[in-house]
Design a protein around this motif. Sequence first.
Motif, PDB file in Angstrom:
ATOM      1  N   UNK A 147       0.811  -1.222   0.000  1.00 11.71           N
ATOM      2  CA  UNK A 147       0.000   0.000   0.000  1.00 11.71           C
ATOM      3  C   UNK A 147       0.847   1.276   0.000  1.00 11.71           C
ATOM      4  N   UNK A 148       1.997   1.214  -0.652  1.00 11.57           N
ATOM      5  CA  UNK A 148       2.943   2.329  -0.711  1.00 11.57           C
ATOM      6  C   UNK A 148       3.322   2.527  -2.176  1.00 11.57           C
ATOM      7  N   UNK A 149       3.389   3.778  -2.646  1.00 11.63           N
ATOM      8  CA  UNK A 149       3.790   4.040  -4.024  1.00 11.63           C
ATOM      9  C   UNK A 149       5.258   3.665  -4.223  1.00 11.63           C
ATOM     10  N   UNK A 150       5.496   2.602  -4.963  1.00  9.99           N
ATOM     11  CA  UNK A 150       6.852   2.224  -5.348  1.00  9.99           C
ATOM     12  C   UNK A 150       7.116   2.876  -6.697  1.00  9.99           C
ATOM     13  N   UNK A 151       8.232   3.570  -6.812  1.00  9.71           N
ATOM     14  CA  UNK A 151       8.555   4.344  -8.010  1.00  9.71           C
ATOM     15  C   UNK A 151       9.452   3.546  -8.951  1.00  9.71           C
ATOM     16  N   UNK A 152       9.149   3.605 -10.253  1.00 11.09           N
ATOM     17  CA  UNK A 152       9.895   2.890 -11.281  1.00 11.09           C
ATOM     18  C   UNK A 152      10.368   3.874 -12.353  1.00 11.09           C
ATOM     19  N   UNK A 153      11.612   3.697 -12.809  1.00 14.39           N
ATOM     20  CA  UNK A 153      12.097   4.509 -13.927  1.00 14.39           C
ATOM     21  C   UNK A 153      13.311   3.836 -14.556  1.00 14.39           C
ATOM     22  N   UNK A 154      13.680   4.329 -15.732  1.00 14.24           N
ATOM     23  CA  UNK A 154      14.886   3.887 -16.412  1.00 14.24           C
ATOM     24  C   UNK A 154      15.565   5.097 -17.029  1.00 14.24           C
ATOM     25  N   UNK A 155      16.864   4.992 -17.224  1.00 10.68           N
ATOM     26  CA  UNK A 155      17.624   6.072 -17.850  1.00 10.68           C
ATOM     27  C   UNK A 155      17.805   5.852 -19.350  1.00 10.68           C
ATOM     28  N   UNK A 156      17.233   4.782 -19.894  1.00 12.78           N
ATOM     29  CA  UNK A 156      17.402   4.461 -21.313  1.00 12.78           C
ATOM     30  C   UNK A 156      16.441   5.311 -22.150  1.00 12.78           C
ATOM     31  N   UNK A 157      16.911   6.475 -22.569  1.00 12.79           N
ATOM     32  CA  UNK A 157      16.059   7.398 -23.334  1.00 12.79           C
ATOM     33  C   UNK A 157      16.706   7.881 -24.627  1.00 12.79           C
ATOM     34  N   UNK A 158      18.003   7.732 -24.752  1.00 16.35           N
ATOM     35  CA  UNK A 158      18.727   8.305 -25.898  1.00 16.35           C
ATOM     36  C   UNK A 158      18.751   7.352 -27.092  1.00 16.35           C
ATOM     37  N   UNK A 159      18.747   7.901 -28.298  1.00 19.19           N
ATOM     38  CA  UNK A 159      18.897   7.061 -29.492  1.00 19.19           C
ATOM     39  C   UNK A 159      20.264   6.373 -29.505  1.00 19.19           C
ATOM     40  N   UNK A 160      20.307   5.192 -30.104  1.00 20.30           N
ATOM     41  CA  UNK A 160      21.550   4.439 -30.291  1.00 20.30           C
ATOM     42  C   UNK A 160      21.703   4.166 -31.776  1.00 20.30           C
ATOM     43  N   UNK A 161      22.896   4.374 -32.300  1.00 25.93           N
ATOM     44  CA  UNK A 161      23.146   4.189 -33.732  1.00 25.93           C
ATOM     45  C   UNK A 161      24.163   3.078 -33.952  1.00 25.93           C
ATOM     46  N   UNK A 162      23.888   2.249 -34.946  1.00 24.02           N
ATOM     47  CA  UNK A 162      24.799   1.181 -35.364  1.00 24.02           C
ATOM     48  C   UNK A 162      25.007   1.317 -36.874  1.00 24.02           C
ATOM     49  N   UNK A 163      26.174   0.909 -37.337  1.00 21.56           N
ATOM     50  CA  UNK A 163      26.478   0.936 -38.774  1.00 21.56           C
ATOM     51  C   UNK A 163      26.648  -0.483 -39.290  1.00 21.56           C
ATOM     52  N   UNK A 164      26.085  -0.740 -40.462  1.00 22.79           N
ATOM     53  CA  UNK A 164      26.213  -2.041 -41.122  1.00 22.79           C
ATOM     54  C   UNK A 164      26.447  -1.789 -42.609  1.00 22.79           C
TER      55      UNK A 164
END
Length: 145
Positions: free
Chosen positions: A28-45
Motif C-alpha cells: 500500500x505504498x507508491x513504489x517508483x519505477x524509472x529507467x535512464x534508457x532514453x537516448x537514441x543508439x546508432x549502429x552501422x552495417x
Amino acid sequence: MVRRAFERLSWPTSELQLQPPDGQTLINFDTNFFTDNTAPTTRSVTLLGQQVEIEATPSGYTWDFGDGASRTTSSPGAAYPDLDVTHEYASEGRVSPSVATTYQGRYRINGGGWQQIPGTLTLPGEPEALRVRSASPRLVGTASY
C-alpha cells in the motif's frame, strides 16, 4: 533488408531503477519505477555494399510489476520526487518487476536523409528482485518532562 538488420542488431535493454532502493518496499505504498534508457543508439552495417546507419530510439516502455499487473507508457518514468510511474503492491512477498523497451527505428544510406523503418522492436529487460513487506507504526523512546 534494413528491417531484418534492425531486428538482428544489439540494442540496449533498459535497466530498471526502483525507489525505495535496496530491493524492499511496503504494501500500500507508491513504489517508483524509472529507467535512464532514453537516448537514441546508432549502429552501422554494410548492406549490398552500401554503408547503412540504423538508429533505434526508445518510444515506449512496458512495466511488468511482477504481481500480475503491468502498464505501458511513452515515459521512461522519473526519479523521486517526480513520481511518474508508480505501483502499489497489495500483499507481501517477493516479486520480480522488469521493464521492456519498444524502439522505433530509422536508417540512412551513405550519409543521406533519414527514413523510417516500418514497425517497432521490443526488447525485454532483466527482472529485479524486490521484497514487498508490511510495516506497523510503533512509538519508541522515552520522553522526559
